[in-house]
Design an enzyme around this catalytic site. Structure first.
Site, PDB file in Angstrom:
ATOM      1  CG  ASP A 178      -2.010  -1.034   1.140  1.00 27.13           C
ATOM      2  OD1 ASP A 178      -2.100  -1.699   0.098  1.00 27.13           O
ATOM      3  OD2 ASP A 178      -2.769  -1.177   2.118  1.00 27.13           O
ATOM      4  CG  ASP A 220     -12.603  -1.689  -0.888  1.00 23.58           C
ATOM      5  OD1 ASP A 220     -12.179  -2.849  -1.108  1.00 23.58           O
ATOM      6  OD2 ASP A 220     -12.085  -0.675  -1.387  1.00 23.58           O
TER       7      ASP A 220
END
Length: 243
Positions: free
Chosen positions: A8, A131
């Site tokens: 990330d 998500d």
């Protein structure tokens, strides 16, 4: 089952967030390329990369870091990339640069037709990132929660040719509390599209539990923090998921 180590990207560094909160970022490596090399040398078959700044900005922000990762991985280890990819030009650009699979998240909710068109133009190279917070889809870098369920959004793309649905339970992400296996398996069972599990993986046992539900259509699992802090041994994880 494939293990996808996660990188990330925030402000050029490799970080992990806690439950998607940008102000709760832990920096694990200031060189994402070096981190990618470690994963490659360990025998990983895929790499999962997210441009966190890009997810909030709605456009690529950490492009330089992504390109450095691509240079390290070469043609041998494919990379899937998400975060801030919200138009056809950006999709095409990243695929031309060597990203094997682009992950579309916010735009999948806002403009599903773009996902469908991209799948036609780039067969097998478009994934949808869903998500969810309490089962409802969250977008804009998880800053907004919609009124659509994860299942309903996934079903929109059943016949589009999406390579995979990447399902993240936000409340588990980075929290090391174990993945939401039941929700992930329930989603996978409703779909013909393969599902990749994400969020909360904290141990080898978590990987074993997910692998035991492979028959529902779960084909892979993303792991970040647990790999970085040593809770999961990468070599053992790869062996368990291949076994």
């Amino acid at each position: 089952m494939i293990l996808f180590p996660a990188i990330d990207l925030k402000d050029g560094s490799c970080v992990r967030l806690l439950k998607g909160e940008m102000d709760k970022a832990t920096v694990f490596n200031t060189s994402p390329a070096d981190q990618a090399r470690l994963f490659k040398d360990a025998g990983c078959e895929w790499l999962h990369v997210v441009d966190l700044n890009g997810a909030f900005a709605g456009k690529p922000v950490n492009a330089e870091a992504v390109e450095q990762i691509l240079a390290v991985m070469g043609p041998d280890v494919p990379v899937q990339l998400g975060g801030g990819i919200r138009d056809r030009a950006t999709i095409d650009l990243w695929l031309e640069k060597g990203i094997r699979r682009v992950i579309l998240g916010t735009v999948a909710l806002r403009h599903p037709e773009l996902v469908i068109d991209a799948c036609k133009a780039h067969p097998g190279r478009i994934a949808v990132g869903i998500d969810a917070r309490d089962g409802m889809v969250a977008v804009e870098g998880w800053a907004e929660t919609s009124e659509m369920t994860a299942v309903d959004l996934a079903l929109k793309f059943e016949d589009a040719g999406v390579a995979a649905i990447i399902y993240t339970d936000i409340d588990r992400d980075g929290a090391l509390q174990g993945p939401n296996v039941e929700a992930t398996a329930a989603l996978a069972a409703r779909l013909t599209t393969p599902v990749i599990a994400s969020g909360g993986v904290a141990s080898i046992d978590d990987l074993k539990v997910l692998k035991a539900r492979q028959d529902t259509g779960i084909v892979g699992v993303i792991s970040g923090r647990a790999l970085y802090d040593g809770r999961i041994d990468l070599a053992e994880a790869l062996a368990v998921l291949k076994g």
